[in-house]
Design a protein around this motif. Structure first.
Motif, PDB file in Angstrom:
ATOM      1  N   GLN B  76       0.799  -1.224   0.000  1.00 31.27           N
ATOM      2  CA  GLN B  76       0.000   0.000   0.000  1.00 31.27           C
ATOM      3  C   GLN B  76       0.836   1.281   0.000  1.00 31.27           C
ATOM      4  OE1 GLN B  76      -3.440   0.216  -0.390  1.00 31.27           O
ATOM      5  NE2 GLN B  76      -3.039  -1.916  -0.942  1.00 31.27           N
ATOM      6  N   ILE B  77       2.053   1.220   0.537  1.00 24.81           N
ATOM      7  CA  ILE B  77       2.853   2.454   0.538  1.00 24.81           C
ATOM      8  C   ILE B  77       3.222   2.910  -0.873  1.00 24.81           C
ATOM      9  CG2 ILE B  77       3.904   2.191   2.841  1.00 24.81           C
ATOM     10  CD1 ILE B  77       6.444   1.243   1.244  1.00 24.81           C
ATOM     11  N   GLN B  78       3.059   2.031  -1.833  1.00 21.68           N
ATOM     12  CA  GLN B  78       3.292   2.442  -3.225  1.00 21.68           C
ATOM     13  C   GLN B  78       2.218   3.430  -3.686  1.00 21.68           C
ATOM     14  OE1 GLN B  78       5.984   0.936  -4.523  1.00 21.68           O
ATOM     15  NE2 GLN B  78       6.147  -0.526  -2.832  1.00 21.68           N
ATOM     16  N   HIS B  79       1.040   3.325  -3.067  1.00 22.51           N
ATOM     17  CA  HIS B  79      -0.131   4.012  -3.636  1.00 22.51           C
ATOM     18  C   HIS B  79      -0.692   5.143  -2.803  1.00 22.51           C
ATOM     19  CE1 HIS B  79      -0.015   0.455  -6.089  1.00 22.51           C
ATOM     20  NE2 HIS B  79      -0.286  -0.311  -5.054  1.00 22.51           N
ATOM     21  N   LYS B  80      -0.379   5.188  -1.510  1.00 19.80           N
ATOM     22  CA  LYS B  80      -1.083   6.163  -0.667  1.00 19.80           C
ATOM     23  C   LYS B  80      -0.249   6.592   0.528  1.00 19.80           C
ATOM     24  CE  LYS B  80      -4.186   3.050  -0.448  1.00 19.80           C
ATOM     25  NZ  LYS B  80      -5.198   1.996  -0.215  1.00 19.80           N
ATOM     26  N   PRO B  81      -0.566   7.770   1.083  1.00 23.15           N
ATOM     27  CA  PRO B  81       0.172   8.257   2.255  1.00 23.15           C
ATOM     28  C   PRO B  81      -0.071   7.376   3.480  1.00 23.15           C
ATOM     29  CG  PRO B  81      -1.055  10.047   1.210  1.00 23.15           C
ATOM     30  CD  PRO B  81      -1.551   8.769   0.600  1.00 23.15           C
ATOM     31  N   VAL B  82       0.996   7.170   4.220  1.00 27.80           N
ATOM     32  CA  VAL B  82       0.925   6.376   5.446  1.00 27.80           C
ATOM     33  C   VAL B  82       1.574   7.168   6.585  1.00 27.80           C
ATOM     34  CG1 VAL B  82       1.686   4.242   6.596  1.00 27.80           C
ATOM     35  CG2 VAL B  82       1.067   4.198   4.168  1.00 27.80           C
ATOM     36  N   LEU B  83       0.869   7.233   7.710  1.00 33.49           N
ATOM     37  CA  LEU B  83       1.422   7.881   8.910  1.00 33.49           C
ATOM     38  C   LEU B  83       1.622   6.812   9.979  1.00 33.49           C
ATOM     39  CD1 LEU B  83       2.130  10.435  10.620  1.00 33.49           C
ATOM     40  CD2 LEU B  83      -0.289  10.527  11.261  1.00 33.49           C
ATOM     41  N   ALA B  84       2.861   6.604  10.392  1.00 33.43           N
ATOM     42  CA  ALA B  84       3.142   5.611  11.433  1.00 33.43           C
ATOM     43  C   ALA B  84       3.457   6.345  12.733  1.00 33.43           C
ATOM     44  CB  ALA B  84       4.315   4.738  11.028  1.00 33.43           C
ATOM     45  N   ILE B  85       2.945   5.802  13.837  1.00 25.72           N
ATOM     46  CA  ILE B  85       3.075   6.472  15.130  1.00 25.72           C
ATOM     47  C   ILE B  85       3.712   5.542  16.163  1.00 25.72           C
ATOM     48  CG2 ILE B  85       1.791   7.560  17.025  1.00 25.72           C
ATOM     49  CD1 ILE B  85      -0.389   8.291  14.947  1.00 25.72           C
ATOM     50  N   CYS B  86       4.710   6.039  16.864  1.00 26.15           N
ATOM     51  CA  CYS B  86       5.337   5.389  18.016  1.00 26.15           C
ATOM     52  C   CYS B  86       5.824   3.977  17.674  1.00 26.15           C
ATOM     53  CB  CYS B  86       4.402   5.418  19.228  1.00 26.15           C
ATOM     54  SG  CYS B  86       5.261   5.025  20.771  1.00 26.15           S
ATOM     55  N   VAL B  87       5.229   2.949  18.253  1.00 27.56           N
ATOM     56  CA  VAL B  87       5.681   1.593  17.962  1.00 27.56           C
ATOM     57  C   VAL B  87       5.412   1.248  16.498  1.00 27.56           C
ATOM     58  CG1 VAL B  87       5.412  -0.848  18.555  1.00 27.56           C
ATOM     59  CG2 VAL B  87       5.456   0.871  20.360  1.00 27.56           C
ATOM     60  N   PRO B 179      20.898  13.664  20.323  1.00 24.60           N
ATOM     61  CA  PRO B 179      19.829  13.785  19.322  1.00 24.60           C
ATOM     62  C   PRO B 179      19.379  12.404  18.848  1.00 24.60           C
ATOM     63  CG  PRO B 179      21.746  15.145  18.745  1.00 24.60           C
ATOM     64  CD  PRO B 179      22.167  14.265  19.875  1.00 24.60           C
ATOM     65  N   PHE B 180      18.069  12.198  18.788  1.00 27.36           N
ATOM     66  CA  PHE B 180      17.555  10.956  18.194  1.00 27.36           C
ATOM     67  C   PHE B 180      16.476  11.314  17.177  1.00 27.36           C
ATOM     68  CE2 PHE B 180      13.330  10.484  20.003  1.00 27.36           C
ATOM     69  CZ  PHE B 180      13.379  11.266  21.144  1.00 27.36           C
ATOM     70  N   CYS B 181      16.123  10.334  16.371  1.00 28.43           N
ATOM     71  CA  CYS B 181      15.172  10.548  15.285  1.00 28.43           C
ATOM     72  C   CYS B 181      13.743  10.561  15.805  1.00 28.43           C
ATOM     73  CB  CYS B 181      15.350   9.444  14.245  1.00 28.43           C
ATOM     74  SG  CYS B 181      14.133   9.498  12.945  1.00 28.43           S
ATOM     75  N   ALA B 182      13.104  11.733  15.763  1.00 25.27           N
ATOM     76  CA  ALA B 182      11.723  11.862  16.239  1.00 25.27           C
ATOM     77  C   ALA B 182      10.733  11.742  15.093  1.00 25.27           C
ATOM     78  CB  ALA B 182      11.535  13.196  16.949  1.00 25.27           C
ATOM     79  N   ALA B 183      11.225  11.955  13.874  1.00 24.13           N
ATOM     80  CA  ALA B 183      10.350  11.825  12.699  1.00 24.13           C
ATOM     81  C   ALA B 183      11.187  11.349  11.524  1.00 24.13           C
ATOM     82  CB  ALA B 183       9.681  13.151  12.375  1.00 24.13           C
ATOM     83  N   LEU B 184      10.578  10.490  10.734  1.00 20.33           N
ATOM     84  CA  LEU B 184      11.273   9.776   9.678  1.00 20.33           C
ATOM     85  C   LEU B 184      10.348   9.812   8.463  1.00 20.33           C
ATOM     86  CD1 LEU B 184      13.690   7.710   9.349  1.00 20.33           C
ATOM     87  CD2 LEU B 184      12.105   5.960  10.117  1.00 20.33           C
ATOM     88  N   ALA B 185      10.885  10.064   7.280  1.00 22.41           N
ATOM     89  CA  ALA B 185      10.000  10.133   6.110  1.00 22.41           C
ATOM     90  C   ALA B 185      10.715   9.679   4.855  1.00 22.41           C
ATOM     91  CB  ALA B 185       9.474  11.549   5.923  1.00 22.41           C
ATOM     92  N   ARG B 186       9.940   9.090   3.956  1.00 25.91           N
ATOM     93  CA  ARG B 186      10.418   8.764   2.616  1.00 25.91           C
ATOM     94  C   ARG B 186       9.190   8.532   1.749  1.00 25.91           C
ATOM     95  NH1 ARG B 186      12.975   3.736   3.021  1.00 25.91           N
ATOM     96  NH2 ARG B 186      11.065   2.815   2.213  1.00 25.91           N
ATOM     97  N   ASP B 187       9.162   9.129   0.600  1.00 27.66           N
ATOM     98  CA  ASP B 187       8.056   8.946  -0.334  1.00 27.66           C
ATOM     99  C   ASP B 187       6.707   9.158   0.364  1.00 27.66           C
ATOM    100  OD1 ASP B 187      10.043   8.342  -2.174  1.00 27.66           O
ATOM    101  OD2 ASP B 187       9.909   6.193  -1.787  1.00 27.66           O
ATOM    102  N   ASN B 188       5.904   8.092   0.407  1.00 25.88           N
ATOM    103  CA  ASN B 188       4.551   8.227   0.982  1.00 25.88           C
ATOM    104  C   ASN B 188       4.495   8.071   2.491  1.00 25.88           C
ATOM    105  OD1 ASN B 188       2.904   8.745  -1.240  1.00 25.88           O
ATOM    106  ND2 ASN B 188       2.899   6.576  -1.854  1.00 25.88           N
ATOM    107  N   ILE B 189       5.608   7.753   3.113  1.00 23.07           N
ATOM    108  CA  ILE B 189       5.558   7.439   4.550  1.00 23.07           C
ATOM    109  C   ILE B 189       6.059   8.601   5.385  1.00 23.07           C
ATOM    110  CG2 ILE B 189       6.171   5.778   6.339  1.00 23.07           C
ATOM    111  CD1 ILE B 189       7.030   3.848   4.276  1.00 23.07           C
ATOM    112  N   PHE B 190       5.324   8.896   6.440  1.00 22.28           N
ATOM    113  CA  PHE B 190       5.787   9.825   7.467  1.00 22.28           C
ATOM    114  C   PHE B 190       5.613   9.093   8.793  1.00 22.28           C
ATOM    115  CE2 PHE B 190       5.681  13.507  10.318  1.00 22.28           C
ATOM    116  CZ  PHE B 190       6.639  14.347   9.747  1.00 22.28           C
ATOM    117  N   ALA B 191       6.678   9.010   9.565  1.00 19.64           N
ATOM    118  CA  ALA B 191       6.614   8.231  10.804  1.00 19.64           C
ATOM    119  C   ALA B 191       7.126   9.088  11.950  1.00 19.64           C
ATOM    120  CB  ALA B 191       7.473   6.979  10.658  1.00 19.64           C
ATOM    121  N   VAL B 192       6.411   9.035  13.065  1.00 20.18           N
ATOM    122  CA  VAL B 192       6.804   9.861  14.219  1.00 20.18           C
ATOM    123  C   VAL B 192       6.918   9.016  15.477  1.00 20.18           C
ATOM    124  CG1 VAL B 192       5.935  12.059  13.363  1.00 20.18           C
ATOM    125  CG2 VAL B 192       4.358  10.528  14.573  1.00 20.18           C
TER     126      VAL B 192
END
Lengths: 256, 217
Positions: B76-87, B179-192
């Motif tokens: 699905q990440i090929q086709h649409k935005p995905v927001l991932a949270i915490c775990v 410093p650590f990574c609080a948010a991560l993104a690539r293409d359709n994915i945004f993860a916090v």
């Protein structure tokens, strides 16, 4: 840039109403939990703690309904305690919108429950609530014991050893209430707060006894608490959350 | 109408996420539908996905695999935005140190590590683990930060953090104390790593931005 110290208004609830007792008796009505939670959230509270104070005593679960209603309106973390006895109780509260659950009596009756809960749901959502009372005589080194059932039932457990044990079992946070101070407005038991904060690696929330804003500052600066919890100074309009934050900021404490 | 699906693999704080999304969608006058589901058909039909997560990694990954969520996400990440949270964010990495070591989904290269015990901040205060509370996030350009002041505080509660191999994928940084990574993104994915659904105004703004994000930042 670092982590802000938290201010946590506490809603002690009985039959869907917010109440506040003095030394766990003499209840005053303070209003509707959903409305109060919304107000605190708008004022900048960092979290809300909801305690079903009659749950252990009358052997009934916390009202999922109220938790759902609060979680629908309030977009800050919500901790729910009171009557959490089984993994299913925790699951129900998390699904209702709670972010953390407070475990008190059930931890004393069955410490393994805390371990199971932390393994299943992660330590970050398991708060062990400790009600401690000073049991040492005048002139003796200070010693505190754990009490359950709203402060009525002694357990013989040493508070510091208990906090360490609960942390080892997976508690992600300690909610520490001084039974001697709760409802008195004389300030936190700072010796107790400091002793527990120094003894465990997880965050400690100081609770019990806040009567003015200096008490909040003392809890953090002297007691070394990571968060301060108060009820009546906010419920009855003596102080607002922004006033508390402004005062803490003036005293050099990092707040949101 | 936008159709948003919150992926339900039985480990969530799904009510909170769904309620916060509902709140911002209504506030933004969007016509919307929110599903909370693990059904591949529902997730395929949705316009955008939210992948939350609370709990221990071994159990999370167990359920993710049992329900085939890993395969659905990969597709699905090929086709649409995905927001991932915490775990949810952590589960996107290759592996986690939690529970003695757990293989994760592997959509991002890198590991999930535990905060070291006994670290101190600049004032010499002991840093507790879990990292719990409101910390500032330094942003790197991404559409999902729109309207959120640089350095805004978000609510964190975690003992583990992600360590991606490709630093270009890091779009938010927080100090604890390093410093650590609080948010991560690539293409359709945004993860916090933080919880936008629990971060009041800034968090709600981020969710609102996600609802209108076309993806492929």
């Amino acid at each position: 840039m670092s982590l802000a110290k938290r201010i946590i208004p506490c809603l002690d609830c009985d039959n869907g109403r917010v109440v506040k007792g003095v030394k766990f008796v003499d209840i005053r009505d303070a209003g509707d939990p959903v409305e109060i939670s919304k107000r605190y959230c708008e004022q900048g509270a960092d979290e809300i703690t909801f305690l079903d104070i009659t749950a252990s005593t009358e052997d009934r679960g916390t009202t999922i309904h109220t938790v759902e209603a609060i979680a629908s309106e309030v977009f800050i973390p919500l901790t729910v305690g009171g009557g959490i006895r089984t993994l299913q109780d925790i699951r129900d509260m998390l699904n209702a919108g709670a972010d953390k659950v407070g475990i008190n009596t059930s931890a004393v009756l069955n410490p393994e429950f805390v371990r199971e809960a932390a393994e299943r749901f992660g330590a970050q959502c398991i708060v062990v609530a400790i009600d401690a009372k000073c049991v040492s005589g005048p002139g003796e080194p200070k010693r505190w014991e754990i009490f359950t059932h709203g402060g009525r039932k002694p357990t013989g457990l040493d508070a510091i050893a208990w906090a360490q044990k609960m942390t080892a079992y997976g508690a992600g946070e300690i909610l520490l209430t001084s039974m001697d101070r709760d409802g008195t407005k004389n300030g936190f038991d700072l010796d107790l707060t400091r002793a527990i904060s120094d003894a465990v690696a997880v965050p400690v929330i100081a609770s019990g006894g806040v009567g003015n804003l200096q008490h909040l500052v003392d809890g953090i600066k002297i007691g070394k608490a990571d968060a301060v919890l108060a009820a009546s100074i906010f419920h009855f309009g003596e102080y607002t959350i922004p006033q508390a934050k402004a005062f803490m900021r003036e005293q050099g404490i990092e707040v949101r | 109408m936008t159709h948003l699906a919150v992926i339900d693999y039985g480990m969530g704080n799904l009510h909170s996420v769904a309620k916060a999304l509902e709140h911002v969608a209504r506030r933004a006058d969007l016509t919307f539908k929110i599903s909370v589901s693990a059904d591949p058909k529902v997730l395929q039909a949705a316009d955008r996905l939210v992948f939350p997560g609370v709990g221990a990694m071994r159990d999370c990954m167990g359920e993710i695999r049992r329900l085939g969520i890993d395969e659905i996400l990969r597709e699905q990440i090929q086709h649409k935005p995905v927001l991932a949270i915490c775990v949810g964010m952590q589960a996107l990495m290759e592996r986690s140190e939690e529970n003695g070591g757990v293989e994760c989904i592997g959509l991002f290269r890198g590991e999930v590590r535990r905060f070291a015990a006994g670290q101190h901040d600049a004032k010499g205060e002991l840093l507790k683990v879990p990292h719990m509370g409101w910390s500032e996030v330094k942003q790197r350009a991404h559409p999902l930060w729109r309207g959120i002041p640089e350095g805004s505080r978000f609510y964190f509660v975690h003992s583990y953090y992600v360590q991606p191999h490709d630093s270009a994928e890091v779009v938010g940084v927080t100090d604890y104390p390093a410093p650590f990574c609080a948010a991560l993104a690539r293409d359709n994915i945004f993860a916090v790593q933080f919880h936008p659904e629990k971060s009041q105004d800034s968090g709600l703004q981020l969710l609102q931005n996600f609802l209108t994000w076309s993806g492929h930042a």
